[in-house]
Design a protein around this motif. Structure first.
Motif, PDB file in Angstrom:
ATOM      1  N   UNK A  81       0.822  -1.222   0.000  1.00  0.00           N
ATOM      2  CA  UNK A  81       0.000   0.000   0.000  1.00  0.00           C
ATOM      3  C   UNK A  81       0.848   1.261   0.000  1.00  0.00           C
ATOM      4  N   UNK A  82       2.087   1.177   0.536  1.00  0.00           N
ATOM      5  CA  UNK A  82       2.943   2.363   0.575  1.00  0.00           C
ATOM      6  C   UNK A  82       3.453   2.762  -0.802  1.00  0.00           C
ATOM      7  N   UNK A  83       3.511   1.826  -1.761  1.00  0.00           N
ATOM      8  CA  UNK A  83       4.038   2.146  -3.092  1.00  0.00           C
ATOM      9  C   UNK A  83       2.993   1.993  -4.180  1.00  0.00           C
ATOM     10  N   UNK A  84       1.722   1.687  -3.801  1.00  0.00           N
ATOM     11  CA  UNK A  84       0.704   1.416  -4.818  1.00  0.00           C
ATOM     12  C   UNK A  84       0.418   2.665  -5.663  1.00  0.00           C
ATOM     13  N   UNK A  85       0.238   3.840  -5.015  1.00  0.00           N
ATOM     14  CA  UNK A  85      -0.092   5.056  -5.762  1.00  0.00           C
ATOM     15  C   UNK A  85       1.032   5.429  -6.723  1.00  0.00           C
ATOM     16  N   UNK A  86       2.288   5.350  -6.253  1.00  0.00           N
ATOM     17  CA  UNK A  86       3.417   5.695  -7.137  1.00  0.00           C
ATOM     18  C   UNK A  86       3.520   4.714  -8.297  1.00  0.00           C
ATOM     19  N   UNK A  87       3.233   3.430  -8.037  1.00  0.00           N
ATOM     20  CA  UNK A  87       3.311   2.436  -9.112  1.00  0.00           C
ATOM     21  C   UNK A  87       2.271   2.709 -10.198  1.00  0.00           C
ATOM     22  N   UNK A  88       1.044   3.039  -9.793  1.00  0.00           N
ATOM     23  CA  UNK A  88      -0.004   3.340 -10.777  1.00  0.00           C
ATOM     24  C   UNK A  88       0.349   4.599 -11.557  1.00  0.00           C
ATOM     25  N   UNK A  89       0.878   5.630 -10.878  1.00  0.00           N
ATOM     26  CA  UNK A  89       1.251   6.867 -11.569  1.00  0.00           C
ATOM     27  C   UNK A  89       2.364   6.609 -12.581  1.00  0.00           C
ATOM     28  N   UNK A  90       3.350   5.786 -12.196  1.00  0.00           N
ATOM     29  CA  UNK A  90       4.461   5.497 -13.105  1.00  0.00           C
ATOM     30  C   UNK A  90       3.982   4.722 -14.326  1.00  0.00           C
ATOM     31  N   UNK A  91       3.136   3.702 -14.115  1.00  0.00           N
ATOM     32  CA  UNK A  91       2.656   2.920 -15.256  1.00  0.00           C
ATOM     33  C   UNK A  91       1.767   3.757 -16.165  1.00  0.00           C
ATOM     34  N   UNK A  92       0.950   4.640 -15.593  1.00  0.00           N
ATOM     35  CA  UNK A  92       0.069   5.471 -16.409  1.00  0.00           C
ATOM     36  C   UNK A  92       0.855   6.528 -17.182  1.00  0.00           C
ATOM     37  N   UNK A  93       1.955   7.060 -16.589  1.00  0.00           N
ATOM     38  CA  UNK A  93       2.753   8.056 -17.304  1.00  0.00           C
ATOM     39  C   UNK A  93       3.480   7.447 -18.487  1.00  0.00           C
TER      40      UNK A  93
END
Length: 644
Positions: A81-93
């Protein structure tokens, strides 16, 4: 001293390995000596063990953390959960299509569930956007209806209209078609923009009142007809048909360098109509010159050609020039009055309906508020999770709830708050709750601690016990409590067993006893015989106590000799001394397994490099036996031994 708290069957502290003597075996077998002069390694030094723990403390802690990460799902979930938001942002970018494919079903399900649960909110959000559009559409439709109605009234209440209606009845054609045939001067119904070389339709429009034909089929027929005429009459390739007449329809064809226009129309167009078609075709050639020259079958570049074709959808109807009859004028004058009266009635009806709707809305809002308040009671109940709710204008609401086995039933919760459970249709799905109050209930039901033990659960996975209890209960709870869902760590350091203190004292007394022997003899000194008998009595009592607790005790006897004489004789006399003590124990009625070891002169009293180097140093103290106790869970132990 033996580790009674762990109750493990660890190896003897002194070296050497020999199988323990069974309680059912004969006395001769019980005291059988270890074969051969094998020299076991010395006992493990506690100082070395402590030093190893100090040196590798950080590595041991890191290993425990890694084990906790891989074995504890809650820790792994928190880390993800600590890296989920950053992972989604990176994949979407990075415009990764797999992210959209993975999230699409989830987002679709969320939108459907949200729309079903909050339909009124969606309607309130879309009303400001849809309202003006709907009103404009209604106004346009009303103006068109009024125009058509006026035209119909004019046709219906005139002699010309009556004649046309009679003609429609006689011919069986619709009245509207008879009117069009008698009033239509000309009307362009369809336009085709066709590629000359391939015969494919590049663009096509038709009047909205005309049933559309298959454009590709019409294009193929026109191309085939032109090719047929050229072949039959041997005309040049640059020559083409200009028009075709079929009944009341005329097809006008305007040819260009790479494409031509085919116009399907009724009636006779004005003289300048052909010039308008020619000008339109020239404009289309100018704009789409490159696309026409490089045409390979793709009509997408010609999508904008519709605006040129729509400018040629012309029509003209004859105006009779006659005045409207008196009856038609009266009817036309009565129409606004009737509309005004109808609008007044509609306004009053709308106000009444609005008042009724306001009352209904107030009742609905009060009903919705009471139902949502009842759901709040369910959401606040420990061990219950409201997963989904289908709200409706009337009861019952459909609810899906997750319920722990120890939680109160939803119906009981609602009745306790004064709510009728029949207002909800609840489907229960079992699950395991980690709510602290539910975990405490689960612990009490599984463990049932005695009155002398206090229990505290901190809500973070730590279960602490304090008080006094039997060692059998302590050992059983230490293992069982870790298996309870919601409990991650168990602290039993605050629980002591009064019997354990007595057992610990007895073990210390036995293991600190040293029985000395005369030179060359395997019987104790007379002065040590009372001490040996007391030690044997203590062993028998200790065996009986531990057996009642569900554990079995075993004894290891180490015999020693001084450095005088040869090694073989020293090993033999040390074994004989250990065998003598074992025999006295069995003579007392004990069934405790015994292992004996003859150590020779390797370990003189007080320590030393070797027996020979220690010659002359307190030889009497070296002629001795030493006792060590070990404990293990009895194979015949029953589960009820570990319960109050």
């Amino acid at each position: 001293m033996a580790d009674l708290d762990a109750m493990s069957s660890a190896s003897p502290e002194h070296p050497g390995t020999a199988p323990p003597v069974s309680g059912e075996a004969s006395r001769g077998d019980r005291v059988a000596a270890a074969a051969g002069p094998e020299r076991p390694p010395p006992p493990e030094d506690p100082e070395l063990r402590r030093l190893r723990e100090l040196i590798f403390a950080r590595e041991i802690a890191q290993i425990d953390q890694a084990r906790d990460f891989f074995e504890n799902p809650r820790v792994a979930t928190r880390k993800v959960s600590e890296v989920l938001a950053e992972a989604i942002h990176l994949r979407s970018s990075n415009k990764d299509p797999h992210l959209s494919m993975a999230l699409e079903p989830v987002v679709d399900a969320i939108v459907k569930t949200s729309f079903g649960a909050r339909r009124n909110e969606f309607v309130n959000a879309l009303s400001p956007l849809m309202g003006p559009t709907i009103r404009k559409s209604i106004a346009e439709s009303f103006r068109s209806m009024m125009g058509s109605f006026s035209k119909s009234m004019e046709m219906a209440f005139s002699w010309k209209g009556l004649r046309w209606r009679f003609a429609a009845l006689r011919s069986g054609k619709p009245f509207s078609e008879i009117v069009m045939l008698n009033t239509l001067v000309y009307r362009v119904e369809q336009l085709f923009f066709i590629h000359s070389d391939t015969g494919l339709v590049l663009s096509y429009v038709a009047d909205e009142s005309v049933k559309s034909q298959d454009a590709d089929m019409v294009s193929a027929m026109l191309t085939a007809i032109q090719d047929f005429v050229r072949d039959c009459f041997a005309t040049g390739k640059d020559e083409s048909l200009h028009s075709l007449h079929m009944g009341e329809f005329t097809i006008h064809i305007e040819s260009g360098a790479r494409a031509y226009l085919a116009c399907v129309m009724r009636g006779t167009p004005p003289p300048d109509f052909h010039a308008q078609l020619r000008a339109t075709l020239e404009l289309m050639h100018v704009e789409y010159d490159d696309a026409l020259e490089n045409f390979q079958g793709d009509t997408a570049p010609f999508a904008g050609a519709v605006r040129y074709l729509e400018s040629c959808l012309l029509s003209h109807y004859a105006d009779g020039g006659k005045k409207i009859s008196l009856l038609a004028k009266v009817l036309l004058a009565a129409i606004p009055l009737g509309l005004a009266a109808g609008l007044g009635y509609l306004h009053q009806a709308r106000e009444r309906a609005a008042a009724e709707q306001a009352g209904i809305a107030a009742k609905r809002d009060a009903f919705m508020a009471s139902m949502r308040g009842a759901l709040g009671y369910l959401r606040a109940e420990p061990g219950l999770i409201v997963a989904s709710v289908v709200e409706a204008a009337e009861a019952p609401w459909e609810v899906v709830a997750l319920k722990d086995a120890l939680a109160r039933p939803p119906g009981e919760v609602l009745r306790g708050e004064g709510v009728d459970p029949a207002l909800f249709s609840i489907r229960i799905i079992p699950f395991m709750s980690y709510d602290p109050s539910i975990v405490v209930r689960r612990i009490k039901e599984a463990i049932r601690p005695p009155d002398t033990v206090s229990m505290v659960f901190d809500g973070q996975g730590l279960l602490t016990f304090t008080g006094t209890a039997p060692m059998s209960w302590i050992v059983a709870v230490r293992e069982d409590a870790r298996a309870i869902p919601g409990v991650e760590r168990v602290d039993m350091s605050g629980v002591r067993d009064p019997m354990l203190e007595r057992i610990t004292s007895m073990i210390a007394e036995v293991e600190s006893t040293v029985i000395e022997f005369p030179l060359g003899r395997d019987t104790p000194r007379p002065a040590d015989l009372p001490k040996l008998k007391k030690t044997i009595d203590t062993l028998v009592e200790l065996e009986n106590i531990t057996r009642g607790m569900g554990f079995s005790a075993s004894l290891t006897i180490y015999g020693h000799a001084d450095a005088q004489g040869d090694d073989r004789r020293n090993y033999e006399i040390s074994q004989a001394r250990a065998r003598t003590v074992a025999g006295m124990l069995y003579a007392r009625g004990s069934s405790m397994p015994v292992a004996i070891y003859g150590m020779g002169s390797e370990y003189p009293r007080g320590g030393g490099p070797s027996g020979r180097e220690a010659a002359g140093r307190d030889s009497q103290a070296s002629r001795r036996i030493e006792l060590r106790l070990n404990f293990a869970l009895s194979p015949s132990a029953r589960p009820e031994m570990f319960r109050r």
